[in-house]
Write a protein that holds these residues in place. Structure first.
Motif, PDB file in Angstrom:
ATOM      1  N   VAL A   1       0.851  -1.187   0.000  1.00  0.00           N
ATOM      2  CA  VAL A   1       0.000   0.000   0.000  1.00  0.00           C
ATOM      3  C   VAL A   1       0.882   1.232   0.000  1.00  0.00           C
ATOM      4  N   PHE A   2       0.687   2.086  -0.992  1.00  0.00           N
ATOM      5  CA  PHE A   2       1.428   3.343  -1.081  1.00  0.00           C
ATOM      6  C   PHE A   2       0.508   4.474  -0.641  1.00  0.00           C
ATOM      7  N   VAL A   3       0.937   5.199   0.381  1.00  0.00           N
ATOM      8  CA  VAL A   3       0.150   6.290   0.953  1.00  0.00           C
ATOM      9  C   VAL A   3       0.605   7.604   0.332  1.00  0.00           C
ATOM     10  N   THR A   4      -0.339   8.380  -0.200  1.00  0.00           N
ATOM     11  CA  THR A   4       0.020   9.631  -0.854  1.00  0.00           C
ATOM     12  C   THR A   4      -1.059  10.672  -0.597  1.00  0.00           C
ATOM     13  N   SER A   5      -0.906  11.819  -1.238  1.00  0.00           N
ATOM     14  CA  SER A   5      -1.845  12.930  -1.090  1.00  0.00           C
ATOM     15  C   SER A   5      -2.464  13.252  -2.446  1.00  0.00           C
ATOM     16  N   HIS A   6      -3.623  13.900  -2.412  1.00  0.00           N
ATOM     17  CA  HIS A   6      -4.214  14.351  -3.670  1.00  0.00           C
ATOM     18  C   HIS A   6      -3.274  15.315  -4.400  1.00  0.00           C
ATOM     19  N   GLN A   7      -2.591  16.174  -3.626  1.00  0.00           N
ATOM     20  CA  GLN A   7      -1.678  17.138  -4.242  1.00  0.00           C
ATOM     21  C   GLN A   7      -0.576  16.439  -5.025  1.00  0.00           C
ATOM     22  N   ALA A   8      -0.171  15.260  -4.556  1.00  0.00           N
ATOM     23  CA  ALA A   8       0.848  14.478  -5.265  1.00  0.00           C
ATOM     24  C   ALA A   8       0.223  13.596  -6.336  1.00  0.00           C
ATOM     25  N   HIS A   9      -0.845  12.903  -5.991  1.00  0.00           N
ATOM     26  CA  HIS A   9      -1.472  11.969  -6.926  1.00  0.00           C
ATOM     27  C   HIS A   9      -1.945  12.684  -8.188  1.00  0.00           C
ATOM     28  N   PHE A  10      -2.479  13.893  -8.026  1.00  0.00           N
ATOM     29  CA  PHE A  10      -2.969  14.672  -9.170  1.00  0.00           C
ATOM     30  C   PHE A  10      -1.958  15.715  -9.630  1.00  0.00           C
ATOM     31  N   HIS A  11      -0.701  15.517  -9.282  1.00  0.00           N
ATOM     32  CA  HIS A  11       0.340  16.474  -9.669  1.00  0.00           C
ATOM     33  C   HIS A  11       0.362  16.631 -11.186  1.00  0.00           C
ATOM     34  N   GLY A  12       0.374  17.879 -11.649  1.00  0.00           N
ATOM     35  CA  GLY A  12       0.340  18.156 -13.079  1.00  0.00           C
ATOM     36  C   GLY A  12      -1.052  18.364 -13.620  1.00  0.00           C
ATOM     37  N   ARG A  13      -2.068  17.971 -12.820  1.00  0.00           N
ATOM     38  CA  ARG A  13      -3.458  18.134 -13.249  1.00  0.00           C
ATOM     39  C   ARG A  13      -4.233  19.085 -12.355  1.00  0.00           C
ATOM     40  N   LYS A  14      -3.743  19.281 -11.136  1.00  0.00           N
ATOM     41  CA  LYS A  14      -4.393  20.170 -10.186  1.00  0.00           C
ATOM     42  C   LYS A  14      -3.335  21.076  -9.550  1.00  0.00           C
TER      43      LYS A  14
ATOM     44  N   PHE B   1      -8.596   8.549   7.564  1.00  0.00           N
ATOM     45  CA  PHE B   1      -7.637   8.150   6.544  1.00  0.00           C
ATOM     46  C   PHE B   1      -7.056   6.775   6.864  1.00  0.00           C
ATOM     47  N   ALA B   2      -6.696   6.548   8.116  1.00  0.00           N
ATOM     48  CA  ALA B   2      -6.106   5.264   8.506  1.00  0.00           C
ATOM     49  C   ALA B   2      -7.069   4.113   8.271  1.00  0.00           C
ATOM     50  N   ALA B   3      -8.353   4.353   8.459  1.00  0.00           N
ATOM     51  CA  ALA B   3      -9.334   3.296   8.214  1.00  0.00           C
ATOM     52  C   ALA B   3      -9.309   2.865   6.755  1.00  0.00           C
ATOM     53  N   VAL B   4      -9.116   3.808   5.845  1.00  0.00           N
ATOM     54  CA  VAL B   4      -9.057   3.475   4.424  1.00  0.00           C
ATOM     55  C   VAL B   4      -7.745   2.771   4.087  1.00  0.00           C
ATOM     56  N   VAL B   5      -6.648   3.185   4.716  1.00  0.00           N
ATOM     57  CA  VAL B   5      -5.384   2.470   4.513  1.00  0.00           C
ATOM     58  C   VAL B   5      -5.543   1.019   4.950  1.00  0.00           C
ATOM     59  N   GLY B   6      -6.213   0.818   6.078  1.00  0.00           N
ATOM     60  CA  GLY B   6      -6.467  -0.538   6.536  1.00  0.00           C
ATOM     61  C   GLY B   6      -7.293  -1.335   5.545  1.00  0.00           C
ATOM     62  N   GLU B   7      -8.278  -0.689   4.944  1.00  0.00           N
ATOM     63  CA  GLU B   7      -9.098  -1.342   3.924  1.00  0.00           C
ATOM     64  C   GLU B   7      -8.244  -1.720   2.718  1.00  0.00           C
ATOM     65  N   ALA B   8      -7.384  -0.802   2.284  1.00  0.00           N
ATOM     66  CA  ALA B   8      -6.541  -1.053   1.118  1.00  0.00           C
ATOM     67  C   ALA B   8      -5.546  -2.176   1.363  1.00  0.00           C
TER      68      ALA B   8
ATOM     69  N   SER C   1      -6.127  -4.871   2.780  1.00  0.00           N
ATOM     70  CA  SER C   1      -6.816  -6.160   2.759  1.00  0.00           C
ATOM     71  C   SER C   1      -7.659  -6.388   1.519  1.00  0.00           C
ATOM     72  N   ALA C   2      -7.915  -5.330   0.757  1.00  0.00           N
ATOM     73  CA  ALA C   2      -8.840  -5.424  -0.365  1.00  0.00           C
ATOM     74  C   ALA C   2      -8.310  -6.352  -1.452  1.00  0.00           C
ATOM     75  N   ALA C   3      -9.169  -7.245  -1.895  1.00  0.00           N
ATOM     76  CA  ALA C   3      -8.820  -8.158  -2.992  1.00  0.00           C
ATOM     77  C   ALA C   3      -9.227  -7.514  -4.311  1.00  0.00           C
ATOM     78  N   SER C   4      -8.641  -6.362  -4.593  1.00  0.00           N
ATOM     79  CA  SER C   4      -8.983  -5.597  -5.782  1.00  0.00           C
ATOM     80  C   SER C   4      -7.884  -5.733  -6.822  1.00  0.00           C
ATOM     81  N   GLU C   5      -8.209  -5.313  -8.036  1.00  0.00           N
ATOM     82  CA  GLU C   5      -7.206  -5.334  -9.093  1.00  0.00           C
ATOM     83  C   GLU C   5      -6.036  -4.446  -8.716  1.00  0.00           C
ATOM     84  N   SER C   6      -4.821  -4.923  -8.957  1.00  0.00           N
ATOM     85  CA  SER C   6      -3.630  -4.172  -8.589  1.00  0.00           C
ATOM     86  C   SER C   6      -3.625  -2.815  -9.288  1.00  0.00           C
ATOM     87  N   GLY C   7      -3.273  -1.775  -8.523  1.00  0.00           N
ATOM     88  CA  GLY C   7      -3.230  -0.436  -9.069  1.00  0.00           C
ATOM     89  C   GLY C   7      -4.425   0.409  -8.692  1.00  0.00           C
ATOM     90  N   ARG C   8      -5.357  -0.156  -7.939  1.00  0.00           N
ATOM     91  CA  ARG C   8      -6.539   0.611  -7.530  1.00  0.00           C
ATOM     92  C   ARG C   8      -6.138   1.770  -6.623  1.00  0.00           C
TER      93      ARG C   8
END
Length: 261
Positions: free
Chosen positions: A138-151, A225-232, A234-241
């Motif tokens: 799990v890679f933890v980041t920010s919207h400011q970083a994730h959307f860098h170049g777009r926002k 935020f930590a609750a969502v990191v915990g979800e991520a 364990s989530a059996a989702s497609e890699s890269g979600r």
């Protein structure tokens, strides 16, 4: 109490290493995952006592935790930490890449890139041989970083945003290799998180940048935020979600259309 505490029967628990977990999001994520039955390893750079306090709190609540000191920007220290984890537990099931930095006033010009990109990739490389099929990163980041170049990005946060986006891109480029090993990569991106050190540092340097985010609504809390990191983790989702927390304005283009991850 020794730095490495007994886990009990480690075959009944996932072994989870969380970087930068002696405070803030990392510490709260450790509590979330430990409450779910994982053994959490709390990585710290300097604050051993603070990390041990978190581990003790988890133990007192009925969970299982230990601590591991290492500056993940130091290649030798990173290798030693992974070797110690494997020597004690035999494997690593989940790696939560929470540690980041670059806003420190005394940081070297290349520190943000060294920590937010290079160290993340190196840690995954060190851990990969010991992650079993079904493991999670799990890679933890920010919207400011994730959307860098777009926002837009606050000027003081630009080096961190650019380097964390570079780190995310480098990890996403590894998805085919990770998939071959049965390892999933999930990303958790959040708006400014109330109470974190990053927000406190930004408020000192550029209070208008933080107040501008508050104008869009209440900032997510560390617990949310930590609750969502915990979800991520364990989530059996497609890699890269990508899991998003707060900042709804980041997720649309101004015309109500969703922005692709």
């Amino acid at each position: 109490m020794s730095e490495r505490q007994m886990v009990g029967d480690s075959t009944e628990r996932r072994i989870v290493l969380i970087t930068g977990a002696s405070r803030g999001i990392g510490a709260e994520t450790a509590k979330v995952l430990a409450a779910g039955g994982d053994h959490v390893i709390i990585n710290y750079r300097e604050k051993r006592k603070r990390a041990q306090t978190i581990a003790d709190e988890i133990g007192a609540a009925g969970g299982s935790a230990s601590i591991a000191g290492a500056d993940i920007a130091d290649a030798d220290a990173t290798a030693a930490m992974i070797a110690e984890v494997v020597a004690e537990f035999g494997r690593l099931d989940v790696l939560v890449l929470n540690a980041s930095g670059g806003l420190e006033r005394d940081a070297a010009p290349d520190y943000a890139t060294a920590l937010n990109r290079d160290a993340q990739v190196r840690l995954v490389r060190e851990a990969l041989p010991h992650l079993p099929s079904g493991g999670r990163i799990v890679f933890v980041t920010s919207h400011q970083a994730h959307f860098h170049g777009r926002k837009p990005v606050p000027a003081d946060y630009e080096p961190i945003a650019a380097s964390k986006r570079a780190g995310e891109d480098a990890l996403r480029a590894m998805i085919p290799e990770l998939t071959e090993h049965g390892i999933g990569l999930n990303v958790v991106s959040g708006d400014m998180i109330d109470g974190t050190i990053i927000v406190r540092l930004l408020e000192r340097r550029n209070p208008e940048a933080v107040s501008a985010r508050r104008d869009h609504g209440a900032l997510p809390t560390i617990e949310e935020f930590a609750a969502v990191v915990g979800e991520a983790a364990s989530a059996a989702s497609e890699s890269g979600r990508t899991f998003y927390v707060g900042g709804q304005d980041y997720l649309t283009d101004g015309l109500g259309r969703d922005i692709p991850a």
